[in-house]
Design a protein around this motif. Structure first.
Motif, short mmCIF file in Angstrom:
data_model
loop_
_atom_site.label_atom_id
_atom_site.label_comp_id
_atom_site.label_asym_id
_atom_site.label_seq_id
_atom_site.Cartn_x
_atom_site.Cartn_y
_atom_site.Cartn_z
N HIS A 168 23.47 -52.38 16.75
CA HIS A 168 23.14 -53.38 17.76
C HIS A 168 21.89 -54.14 17.29
N SER A 170 19.30 -54.51 19.05
CA SER A 170 18.12 -53.99 19.76
C SER A 170 17.03 -53.54 18.79
N GLN A 173 13.99 -55.66 18.80
CA GLN A 173 12.97 -55.42 19.83
C GLN A 173 11.81 -54.65 19.22
N ARG A 194 30.06 -51.59 13.88
CA ARG A 194 30.49 -50.30 14.42
C ARG A 194 31.83 -49.92 13.85
N GLN A 208 25.59 -60.29 18.26
CA GLN A 208 24.92 -60.14 19.55
C GLN A 208 23.74 -61.10 19.63
N GLU A 210 20.15 -60.63 21.19
CA GLU A 210 19.22 -59.72 21.84
C GLU A 210 18.14 -60.56 22.51
N PHE A 248 21.52 -47.21 29.73
CA PHE A 248 21.16 -47.35 28.32
C PHE A 248 19.91 -46.51 28.11
N PHE A 250 17.36 -47.01 26.35
CA PHE A 250 16.11 -47.76 26.13
C PHE A 250 15.72 -48.65 27.29
N THR A 251 16.45 -48.57 28.41
CA THR A 251 16.05 -49.33 29.59
C THR A 251 16.15 -48.45 30.83
N GLY A 275 24.75 -56.09 28.45
CA GLY A 275 23.91 -55.01 28.94
C GLY A 275 22.47 -55.49 29.02
N CYS A 276 21.72 -54.91 29.97
CA CYS A 276 20.32 -55.34 30.10
C CYS A 276 19.55 -54.31 30.93
N GLY A 277 18.28 -54.51 31.04
CA GLY A 277 17.49 -53.60 31.87
C GLY A 277 16.01 -53.81 31.63
N ALA A 305 14.93 -56.48 28.74
CA ALA A 305 15.66 -56.69 27.49
C ALA A 305 17.13 -56.88 27.83
N PHE A 306 17.82 -57.57 26.96
CA PHE A 306 19.27 -57.70 27.14
C PHE A 306 19.93 -57.81 25.78
N GLY A 307 21.21 -57.49 25.73
CA GLY A 307 21.98 -57.62 24.50
C GLY A 307 23.37 -58.10 24.84
N1 DAH Z 1 22.22 -52.63 22.55
C1 DAH Z 1 23.20 -52.50 23.61
C2 DAH Z 1 24.59 -52.42 23.02
O1 DAH Z 1 24.79 -52.86 21.92
C3 DAH Z 1 23.15 -53.69 24.51
C4 DAH Z 1 21.88 -53.73 25.29
C5 DAH Z 1 21.80 -53.12 26.54
C6 DAH Z 1 20.78 -54.36 24.79
C7 DAH Z 1 20.65 -53.15 27.26
C8 DAH Z 1 19.60 -54.41 25.53
C9 DAH Z 1 19.56 -53.77 26.77
O2 DAH Z 1 18.52 -54.99 25.10
O3 DAH Z 1 18.42 -53.82 27.49
O4 DAH Z 1 25.47 -51.93 23.65
#
Ligand code: DAH
Length: 338
Positions: A168, A170, A173, A194, A208, A210, A248, A250-251, A275-277, A305-307
């Motif tokens: 990912h 992320s 970050q 993946r 993605q 990010e 997740f 990390f969030t 996804g985010c948080g 953060a979000f992805g």
């Molecule tokens: N890295 C996650 C994925 O690939 C997606 C993601 C979720 C990124 C939440 C984020 C986050 O920065 O806060 O499934």
């Protein structure tokens, strides 16, 4: 009776006029004007002439030399033009030319350009990181335990030296926070990998975007407002957005976002998007440890953060049924976006 020089002139001019090529012309030039050529020999002989003869013959000699020189130049030009015309005669200027194909941006690039310009308007700048990563950037620093399923060999491409293809974006970050103290407001678009079974919605390589925003007083409200604004700008003002609780590492809290819009194909269906948080305090602590300071003090700073799946966004935006189309380079597909 005509003077022998006049006879020489007549002969020279007629030979020059009928010369077939440059080589023949050149040997005529040598024969008549060269150091030992017949006209030059006449200038040598001037000395042996009488005082009365000398001016008359001298004048004639000059005339002959000039005329022969001019004839040589003229005919050389004639031969060059004829040669050129002959080589051009093979070219059919009525044949249509090869059309120059004008390229166009790939649909993923078009989608990315739009996304970047929307985030730019909200003050986000671009960040990046490598696609070959260490486990620390991909998992440990993101609070992902060693026994997490994403770390399984079946799910991730590992290199012999223990590094991996990032699963990912992320990772960026961590790299961004390591490199600079808060406030941070970045997006990081890029490829991720993946070991998925490849089908219409899964590909071993995907993309993605990010996002990371860290500052004092950042709340879930900012997260929601930012992503709602982004998605309505990108997918249309009637787009509805739904936040679902999720997990997740990390969030905390974490969410998944679904969108629904009558403007999109799929109409009334909710489509899972991203996804985010709120960035987990454990992430700040690991970043601080690596930085050797307390720049990301979890008591002082908060962030979201979000992805997002870029391929998925582009598929929704352009109504593309199969993720594999992005990588197949089929012009029948690509031309539709040109
Ligand atoms: N890295 C996650 C994925 O690939 C997606 C993601 C979720 C990124 C939440 C984020 C986050 O920065 O806060 O499934």
């Amino acid at each position: 009776m005509s003077h022998p020089l006049e006879e020489l002139r007549a002969l020279a001019l007629s030979e020059i006029a009928t010369a077939q090529d440059e080589q023949a012309l050149e040997s005529l030039r040598v024969r008549y004007l060269g150091k030992t050529g017949s006209i030059s020999v006449w200038s040598e002989q001037m000395r042996s002439l009488s005082k009365e003869e000398r001016p008359v013959v001298g004048k004639l000699l000059n005339e002959v030399r000039n005329e022969v020189t001019a004839a040589l130049a003229e005919n050389s030009e004639r031969l060059r033009a004829a040669h050129e015309a002959a080589s051009l005669s093979n070219i059919d200027i009525s044949l249509p030319g090869m059309p120059a194909e004008i390229g166009a941006l790939h649909p993923l690039t078009q989608m990315l350009d739009r996304a970047i310009s929307i985030f730019r308007r909200m003050g986000f700048s671009l960040a990046e990181g490598p696609e070959v990563e260490t486990e620390w950037y991909c998992f440990d620093a993101l609070n992902t335990a060693p026994d997490h399923p994403a770390r399984n060999e079946q799910d991730t491409f590992y290199l012999p030296d223990g590094r991996l293809l990032r699963t990912h974006t992320s990772t960026v970050q961590i790299r961004t926070m390591q490199a600079a103290p808060p406030p941070i407001r970045v997006i990081a678009p890029g490829a991720a990998y993946r070991r998925d079974e490849v089908d219409a919605t899964h590909s071993a390589q995907f993309h993605q975007i990010e996002g990371l925003y860290v500052d004092e007083d950042v709340t879930v409200g900012d997260l929601k407002g930012t992503l709602e604004f982004f998605l309505r700008e990108l997918l249309g003002p009637e787009t509805e957005i739904r936040f679902r609780p999720h997990f997740f590492p990390f969030t905390e809290p974490s969410f998944e976002i679904d969108v629904k819009s009558r403007a999109l194909k799929g109409g009334e269906k909710w489509l899972e998007l991203t996804g985010c948080g709120m960035v987990h305090p454990a992430v700040y602590e690991e970043v601080n440890r690596a930085r050797g300071d307390n720049a990301y003090d979890p008591e002082k700073y908060a962030g979201f953060a979000f992805g997002m799946g870029m391929d998925r966004l582009a598929m929704i935006l352009f109504d593309i049924p199969d993720i594999r189309l992005f990588a197949q380079n089929d012009l029948r597909f690509l031309r539709q976006f040109a």
